[in-house]
Design a protein around this motif. Structure first.
Motif, PDB file in Angstrom:
ATOM      1  N   UNK A  60      65.992  62.595  45.445  1.00  0.00           N
ATOM      2  CA  UNK A  60      66.183  63.790  44.637  1.00  0.00           C
ATOM      3  C   UNK A  60      64.857  64.324  44.120  1.00  0.00           C
ATOM      4  N   UNK A  61      64.747  65.639  44.034  1.00  0.00           N
ATOM      5  CA  UNK A  61      63.509  66.237  43.521  1.00  0.00           C
ATOM      6  C   UNK A  61      63.600  66.539  42.019  1.00  0.00           C
ATOM      7  N   UNK A  62      64.792  66.336  41.434  1.00  0.00           N
ATOM      8  CA  UNK A  62      64.934  66.562  39.999  1.00  0.00           C
ATOM      9  C   UNK A  62      64.127  65.527  39.240  1.00  0.00           C
ATOM     10  N   UNK A  63      63.550  65.946  38.142  1.00  0.00           N
ATOM     11  CA  UNK A  63      62.818  65.021  37.287  1.00  0.00           C
ATOM     12  C   UNK A  63      63.755  64.299  36.332  1.00  0.00           C
ATOM     13  N   UNK A  64      63.163  63.548  35.447  1.00  0.00           N
ATOM     14  CA  UNK A  64      63.956  62.816  34.469  1.00  0.00           C
ATOM     15  C   UNK A  64      64.610  63.785  33.486  1.00  0.00           C
ATOM     16  N   UNK A  65      65.590  63.280  32.779  1.00  0.00           N
ATOM     17  CA  UNK A  65      66.263  64.095  31.774  1.00  0.00           C
ATOM     18  C   UNK A  65      65.333  64.301  30.578  1.00  0.00           C
ATOM     19  N   UNK A  66      65.779  65.094  29.624  1.00  0.00           N
ATOM     20  CA  UNK A  66      64.969  65.384  28.446  1.00  0.00           C
ATOM     21  C   UNK A  66      64.714  64.103  27.659  1.00  0.00           C
ATOM     22  N   UNK A  67      63.552  64.067  27.004  1.00  0.00           N
ATOM     23  CA  UNK A  67      63.169  62.889  26.221  1.00  0.00           C
ATOM     24  C   UNK A  67      64.235  62.484  25.211  1.00  0.00           C
ATOM     25  N   UNK A  68      64.884  63.450  24.589  1.00  0.00           N
ATOM     26  CA  UNK A  68      65.904  63.156  23.584  1.00  0.00           C
ATOM     27  C   UNK A  68      67.055  62.351  24.194  1.00  0.00           C
ATOM     28  N   UNK A  69      67.434  62.690  25.403  1.00  0.00           N
ATOM     29  CA  UNK A  69      68.527  61.980  26.082  1.00  0.00           C
ATOM     30  C   UNK A  69      68.075  60.568  26.465  1.00  0.00           C
ATOM     31  N   UNK A  70      66.853  60.458  26.969  1.00  0.00           N
ATOM     32  CA  UNK A  70      66.321  59.145  27.345  1.00  0.00           C
ATOM     33  C   UNK A  70      66.223  58.248  26.108  1.00  0.00           C
ATOM     34  N   UNK A  71      65.711  58.794  25.013  1.00  0.00           N
ATOM     35  CA  UNK A  71      65.597  58.018  23.768  1.00  0.00           C
ATOM     36  C   UNK A  71      66.965  57.571  23.265  1.00  0.00           C
ATOM     37  N   UNK A  72      67.965  58.423  23.392  1.00  0.00           N
ATOM     38  CA  UNK A  72      69.315  58.071  22.967  1.00  0.00           C
ATOM     39  C   UNK A  72      69.828  56.873  23.762  1.00  0.00           C
ATOM     40  N   UNK A  73      69.606  56.882  25.066  1.00  0.00           N
ATOM     41  CA  UNK A  73      70.037  55.756  25.902  1.00  0.00           C
ATOM     42  C   UNK A  73      69.217  54.505  25.608  1.00  0.00           C
ATOM     43  N   UNK A  74      67.935  54.670  25.359  1.00  0.00           N
ATOM     44  CA  UNK A  74      67.081  53.544  25.006  1.00  0.00           C
ATOM     45  C   UNK A  74      67.564  52.919  23.696  1.00  0.00           C
ATOM     46  N   UNK A  75      67.962  53.749  22.742  1.00  0.00           N
ATOM     47  CA  UNK A  75      68.499  53.247  21.470  1.00  0.00           C
ATOM     48  C   UNK A  75      69.780  52.448  21.707  1.00  0.00           C
ATOM     49  N   UNK A  76      70.622  52.899  22.628  1.00  0.00           N
ATOM     50  CA  UNK A  76      71.840  52.146  22.956  1.00  0.00           C
ATOM     51  C   UNK A  76      71.492  50.755  23.477  1.00  0.00           C
ATOM     52  N   UNK A  77      70.497  50.680  24.346  1.00  0.00           N
ATOM     53  CA  UNK A  77      70.086  49.379  24.885  1.00  0.00           C
ATOM     54  C   UNK A  77      69.613  48.484  23.738  1.00  0.00           C
TER      55      UNK A  77
END
Length: 178
Positions: A60-77
């Motif tokens: 896929x050529x799409x980049x990563x999601x927005x930082x806010x979404x990544x941080x939210x998932x990181x917080x879940x972990x």
């Protein structure tokens, strides 16, 4: 990060969740069942975090999601990781994630995909509590998770703020019967 504070906050949240579970079902959660479910939740969240980074999607050529979404998932972990630590009686210490600290410096993971795979391997060993503790899998997971946060471009302060935001949301969810 103030890990001691986060472990205490997580313990309080977990108590609230278990109390609500007991009120709802009339039964206390079996400790082994709780640990197994929390480990699975951790693995799911690691996968969701990987998905937000898209680091493995070579097709896929799409980049990563927005930082806010990544941080939210990181917080879940982090939530489930801290919960497991409280359940098995092991805590990651601030010096473990200090770049000068021994466990952190032994992790030479330069690629996100390898780091995610390493996290899956380590978490897969949490069910054997003895191995998680004596084999160092729990501490290694925490140091790798901290390293991953750094690799994703986040500071410890940003990660702690994301944890606090999700922590507040988790209490709201409990109040609403999520």
């Amino acid at each position: 990060m103030n890990l001691d504070k986060l472990y205490k906050l997580q313990a309080e949240l977990d108590r609230t969740i278990l109390e609500n579970e007991k009120k709802r079902t009339g039964k206390e959660m079996n400790k082994n069942t709780l640990l197994e479910q929390t480990i699975l939740a951790l693995l799911v969240e690691v996968g969701e975090l990987a998905n937000t980074t898209r680091c493995f999607k070579h097709w896929s050529i799409k980049g990563s999601m927005k930082d806010e979404i990544i941080l939210d998932e990181l917080a879940d972990v982090w939530h489930f990781y801290l919960s497991i630590g409280n359940q098995i009686g092991v805590k990651l210490l601030d010096e473990h994630i200090d770049p000068e600290g021994s466990a952190y410096s032994k992790l030479n993971l330069s690629e996100k995909v390898k780091t995610f795979r390493f996290l899956y391997f380590l978490a897969g060993n949490f069910s054997n509590v003895s191995r998680a503790i004596t084999g160092g899998y729990y501490i290694k997971f925490g140091t790798a998770l901290a390293l991953l946060g750094e690799m994703l471009g986040f500071t410890e302060e940003e990660i702690e703020q994301a944890y606090m935001k999700k922590h507040k949301e988790n209490y709201r969810r409990q109040e609403e019967g999520y």
